[in-house]
Motif scaffolding. Structure first.
Motif, PDB file in Angstrom:
ATOM      1  N   UNK A   1      10.592  -8.374  62.728  1.00  0.00           N
ATOM      2  CA  UNK A   1       9.715  -7.571  64.001  1.00  0.00           C
ATOM      3  C   UNK A   1       9.644  -6.527  63.115  1.00  0.00           C
TER       4      UNK A   1
ATOM      5  N   UNK B   1       2.367   7.398  61.036  1.00  0.00           N
ATOM      6  CA  UNK B   1       1.742   7.666  62.980  1.00  0.00           C
ATOM      7  C   UNK B   1       2.012   6.886  63.469  1.00  0.00           C
TER       8      UNK B   1
ATOM      9  N   UNK C   1       2.403   6.032  68.088  1.00  0.00           N
ATOM     10  CA  UNK C   1       1.548   6.117  68.831  1.00  0.00           C
ATOM     11  C   UNK C   1       2.665   5.747  70.336  1.00  0.00           C
TER      12      UNK C   1
ATOM     13  N   UNK D   1       1.558   4.012  74.342  1.00  0.00           N
ATOM     14  CA  UNK D   1       0.307   3.926  75.473  1.00  0.00           C
ATOM     15  C   UNK D   1       1.238   3.525  76.650  1.00  0.00           C
TER      16      UNK D   1
ATOM     17  N   UNK E   1       4.323   0.858  75.250  1.00  0.00           N
ATOM     18  CA  UNK E   1       4.441  -0.068  74.495  1.00  0.00           C
ATOM     19  C   UNK E   1       4.252   1.564  73.496  1.00  0.00           C
TER      20      UNK E   1
ATOM     21  N   UNK F   1      -2.241   1.975  56.671  1.00  0.00           N
ATOM     22  CA  UNK F   1      -3.519   2.489  56.732  1.00  0.00           C
ATOM     23  C   UNK F   1      -3.876   1.023  55.711  1.00  0.00           C
TER      24      UNK F   1
ATOM     25  N   UNK G   1      -6.821   2.679  60.737  1.00  0.00           N
ATOM     26  CA  UNK G   1      -4.996   2.161  60.807  1.00  0.00           C
ATOM     27  C   UNK G   1      -4.154   1.069  61.727  1.00  0.00           C
ATOM     28  N   UNK G   2      -3.920   0.836  61.358  1.00  0.00           N
ATOM     29  CA  UNK G   2      -3.243  -0.682  61.616  1.00  0.00           C
ATOM     30  C   UNK G   2      -2.123  -0.552  62.179  1.00  0.00           C
ATOM     31  N   UNK G   3      -2.568  -0.923  63.537  1.00  0.00           N
ATOM     32  CA  UNK G   3      -0.823  -0.928  64.646  1.00  0.00           C
ATOM     33  C   UNK G   3      -0.817  -1.890  64.581  1.00  0.00           C
TER      34      UNK G   3
ATOM     35  N   UNK H   1       2.563  -3.478  66.782  1.00  0.00           N
ATOM     36  CA  UNK H   1       2.559  -2.562  68.350  1.00  0.00           C
ATOM     37  C   UNK H   1       4.881  -3.138  68.936  1.00  0.00           C
ATOM     38  N   UNK H   2       5.400  -3.196  69.282  1.00  0.00           N
ATOM     39  CA  UNK H   2       6.221  -3.004  69.847  1.00  0.00           C
ATOM     40  C   UNK H   2       6.069  -4.223  71.099  1.00  0.00           C
ATOM     41  N   UNK H   3       7.877  -4.862  71.903  1.00  0.00           N
ATOM     42  CA  UNK H   3       7.395  -5.555  72.607  1.00  0.00           C
ATOM     43  C   UNK H   3       6.896  -4.784  73.830  1.00  0.00           C
TER      44      UNK H   3
ATOM     45  N   UNK I   1     -11.663  -3.862  67.013  1.00  0.00           N
ATOM     46  CA  UNK I   1     -10.679  -4.118  67.120  1.00  0.00           C
ATOM     47  C   UNK I   1     -10.819  -5.641  68.909  1.00  0.00           C
TER      48      UNK I   1
ATOM     49  N   UNK J   1      -7.951  -7.626  71.067  1.00  0.00           N
ATOM     50  CA  UNK J   1      -6.471  -7.683  70.605  1.00  0.00           C
ATOM     51  C   UNK J   1      -5.930  -8.853  71.336  1.00  0.00           C
TER      52      UNK J   1
ATOM     53  N   UNK K   1       5.016 -10.697  78.618  1.00  0.00           N
ATOM     54  CA  UNK K   1       5.697  -9.815  78.405  1.00  0.00           C
ATOM     55  C   UNK K   1       6.190  -9.799  76.511  1.00  0.00           C
ATOM     56  N   UNK K   2       5.280  -9.873  75.790  1.00  0.00           N
ATOM     57  CA  UNK K   2       5.341 -10.250  74.792  1.00  0.00           C
ATOM     58  C   UNK K   2       4.501  -8.505  73.803  1.00  0.00           C
ATOM     59  N   UNK K   3       4.388  -8.489  72.477  1.00  0.00           N
ATOM     60  CA  UNK K   3       3.114  -7.547  72.100  1.00  0.00           C
ATOM     61  C   UNK K   3       2.019  -8.081  72.130  1.00  0.00           C
ATOM     62  N   UNK K   4       0.868  -6.828  71.591  1.00  0.00           N
ATOM     63  CA  UNK K   4      -0.480  -7.075  71.145  1.00  0.00           C
ATOM     64  C   UNK K   4      -0.102  -7.582  70.196  1.00  0.00           C
TER      65      UNK K   4
ATOM     66  N   UNK L   1      -6.199   7.711  63.054  1.00  0.00           N
ATOM     67  CA  UNK L   1      -6.549   6.924  63.578  1.00  0.00           C
ATOM     68  C   UNK L   1      -6.234   6.436  64.530  1.00  0.00           C
TER      69      UNK L   1
ATOM     70  N   UNK M   1      -6.569   4.622  68.447  1.00  0.00           N
ATOM     71  CA  UNK M   1      -6.852   3.161  68.774  1.00  0.00           C
ATOM     72  C   UNK M   1      -7.350   3.763  70.535  1.00  0.00           C
TER      73      UNK M   1
END
Lengths: 118, 114
Positions: free
Chosen positions: A2, A32, A34, A36, A89, A95, A104-106, A108-110, B33, B35, B40-43, B101, B103
């Motif tokens: 992860x 970068x 973010x 959420x 999150x 990139x 920009x490929x994201x 995520x954390x859990x 996109x 997802x 409880x999990x990430x995207x 960028x 989202x």
């Protein structure tokens, strides 16, 4: 493996106090970051972001701090309000080139469940 | 901020049915996109598109397919739904601005396959 981790599954805070949500990452190509906010059965809402060339970005009650050497970022909410209760999150972006363009490929954390008590 | 719409918000359907999840955005963003998120999990990214007639698979393998015939529309289709497809499906769009960028997400579709 992860690449983005939020090690605290939950956080409970009293109304009016500071909430601090933490996030660690391993990929040094991320440039970068973010945060959420997500309510159950809804989509994530963009809160605040920070570029890797900065170490702090502030927007109203929300401040994000970035420590590149430690590969760590945090979100501070001051003062916390009951309406802030949600899942938060963090996401990190690098990139990706595809089809002659980039995005920009994201990653995520859990997520961390924040509960703000009145 | 993008205006992104997803329908239906909730769907309960039987095994073997064909379903299409709709996603539309009104901001003219080139990139869109899909997802998948379990509780409880990430995207996890399952599909993305960088423009009309362009689609690519994401990191998480998915039996779903997507199409991008119009800039504003990015539907996801499951030809034969199975209980393992039960999840929340989130659509997003983005446009590069100021070298970044960001989202923006729609409200999601909660899919339950019986």
């Amino acid at each position: 493996d992860q690449q983005v981790k939020q090690n605290s599954p939950s956080l409970s805070v009293q109304e009016g106090r500071i909430s601090i949500l933490n996030c660690d990452y391993t990929n040094s190509m991320f440039d970068y970051f973010l945060w959420y906010k997500k309510y159950p059965a809804e989509g994530p809402t963009f809160l605040i972001s920070i570029s890797s060339i900065k170490d702090k970005n502030e927007d109203g009650r929300f401040t994000v701090f970035l420590n590149k050497s430690a590969k760590h970022l945090s979100l501070h909410i001051v003062p916390s309000q009951p309406g802030d209760s949600a899942v938060y999150f963090c996401a990190a972006s690098d990139w990706v080139n595809a089809g002659g363009t980039s995005y920009g490929k994201l990653t995520f954390g859990q997520g961390t469940i924040l509960t703000v008590h009145p | 901020e993008a205006d992104i719409y997803q329908t239906p918000r909730y769907l309960v359907i039987g095994t073997g049915k064909k379903i299409t999840l709709e996603c539309s955005q009104t901001m003219g963003h080139d990139k869109m996109y899909w997802y998948q998120q379990d509780p409880g999990m990430e995207l996890h990214l399952i599909h993305y598109s960088y423009g009309v007639n362009s689609t690519e698979k994401g990191d998480l393998s998915s039996e779903s397919t997507v199409s991008r015939i119009r800039t504003e529309h990015f539907p996801l289709t499951l030809e034969s739904a199975r209980p393992s497809h039960t999840s929340q499906y989130l659509c997003a769009s983005s446009e590069i601005s100021g070298g970044t960028d960001t989202q923006y997400f729609g409200p999601g579709t909660r899919l339950t396959v019986l």
